[in-house]
Write an enzyme that holds these catalytic residues in place. Sequence first.
Site, PDB file in Angstrom:
ATOM      1  N   HIS A 101      34.822  28.671  45.986  1.00  0.00           N
ATOM      2  CA  HIS A 101      34.906  29.754  44.995  1.00  0.00           C
ATOM      3  C   HIS A 101      33.489  30.115  44.544  1.00  0.00           C
ATOM      4  O   HIS A 101      32.637  29.229  44.414  1.00  0.00           O
ATOM      5  CB  HIS A 101      35.762  29.299  43.805  1.00  0.00           C
ATOM      6  CG  HIS A 101      36.134  30.439  42.911  1.00  0.00           C
ATOM      7  ND1 HIS A 101      35.243  31.009  42.037  1.00  0.00           N
ATOM      8  CD2 HIS A 101      37.286  31.140  42.796  1.00  0.00           C
ATOM      9  CE1 HIS A 101      35.848  32.017  41.405  1.00  0.00           C
ATOM     10  NE2 HIS A 101      37.082  32.116  41.854  1.00  0.00           N
ATOM     11  N   GLU A 150      36.887  37.378  47.776  1.00  0.00           N
ATOM     12  CA  GLU A 150      36.712  37.546  46.343  1.00  0.00           C
ATOM     13  C   GLU A 150      35.307  38.058  46.049  1.00  0.00           C
ATOM     14  O   GLU A 150      34.389  37.256  45.841  1.00  0.00           O
ATOM     15  CB  GLU A 150      36.878  36.207  45.639  1.00  0.00           C
ATOM     16  CG  GLU A 150      38.221  35.558  45.857  1.00  0.00           C
ATOM     17  CD  GLU A 150      38.576  34.662  44.679  1.00  0.00           C
ATOM     18  OE1 GLU A 150      39.675  34.816  44.162  1.00  0.00           O
ATOM     19  OE2 GLU A 150      37.735  33.851  44.276  1.00  0.00           O
TER      20      GLU A 150
HETATM   21  P1  PGA Z   1      40.145  37.067  38.040  1.00  0.00           P
HETATM   22  O1  PGA Z   1      39.628  35.835  38.910  1.00  0.00           O
HETATM   23  O2  PGA Z   1      41.540  37.373  38.504  1.00  0.00           O
HETATM   24  O3  PGA Z   1      40.107  36.584  36.627  1.00  0.00           O
HETATM   25  O4  PGA Z   1      39.224  38.207  38.310  1.00  0.00           O
HETATM   26  C1  PGA Z   1      39.885  35.753  40.262  1.00  0.00           C
HETATM   27  C2  PGA Z   1      39.278  34.489  40.798  1.00  0.00           C
HETATM   28  O5  PGA Z   1      38.132  34.174  40.489  1.00  0.00           O
HETATM   29  O6  PGA Z   1      39.934  33.734  41.500  1.00  0.00           O
END
Ligand code: PGA
Length: 227
Positions: A101, A150
């Site tokens: 992440h 992401e």
């Molecule tokens: P968010 O986070 O939905 O709060 O934008 C997504 C993530 O970091 O997995």
Amino acid sequence: MEKKYIIGNWKSNKTVYDVKTWFDLIKEKFIRSPAIKTNSIEIVVCPPYVHIPPATKLRDEYKLPLKIGAQDTSPFGSGAYTGAVSAQMLKEYVEYVIVGHSERRTNFHEDDTMLFEKVKRVKEANLKAIFCIQSEQTPIPADVSIVAYEPTWAIGSGTPDSPDNANKIGSMVKHKLGTCVFIYGGSVTPLNVKDFLSKECIDGVLPGKASLDPQTFWEIITNAAIN
Ligand code: PGA
């Protein structure tokens, strides 16, 4: 029809009391909506390490159609690694592990070498890695089962990437890796989840903030179930 994935990432949030409240409400929702087609969706919740055992216990006790995942794991096996939680330990509770992440890469300085090691440990434990990439340039270990795109700017900003662009990245990743599950994360809400899931190369979503409130997470589930 392929399953759609809804993977909630709680990040570093919630007390033990909050965890119980979250599961109590989700249980009520399932009881009140017996017709919801959960066989078409894989619902995964990723609590912080300490909340994994109580979450698993509540899931089992309430017989909920949810899987539990971890947000991270150690790049090492068991042994003299103070503070680390190995994939072998997680195995007793979870089926999925998020690796790479952007919040781990940025705040904890995790690099590609370390992340590739983590994926190895996850595979050795027969768990499924949800490997996060920030763009189509991010290196991806061979044969990871789930890739989560992401873009950093979309996380927690309220400004998601467009479903079309996410789909384009999905198509590139699938072309590069062969078969894999491709999901999108970054400001996913009940209002935009269907737009992402209706795209050909997007197999799921990874909501962070929107997974914290059980009502909002439930709306994501129901909107995905009727996609
Ligand atoms: P968010 O986070 O939905 O709060 O934008 C997504 C993530 O970091 O997995």
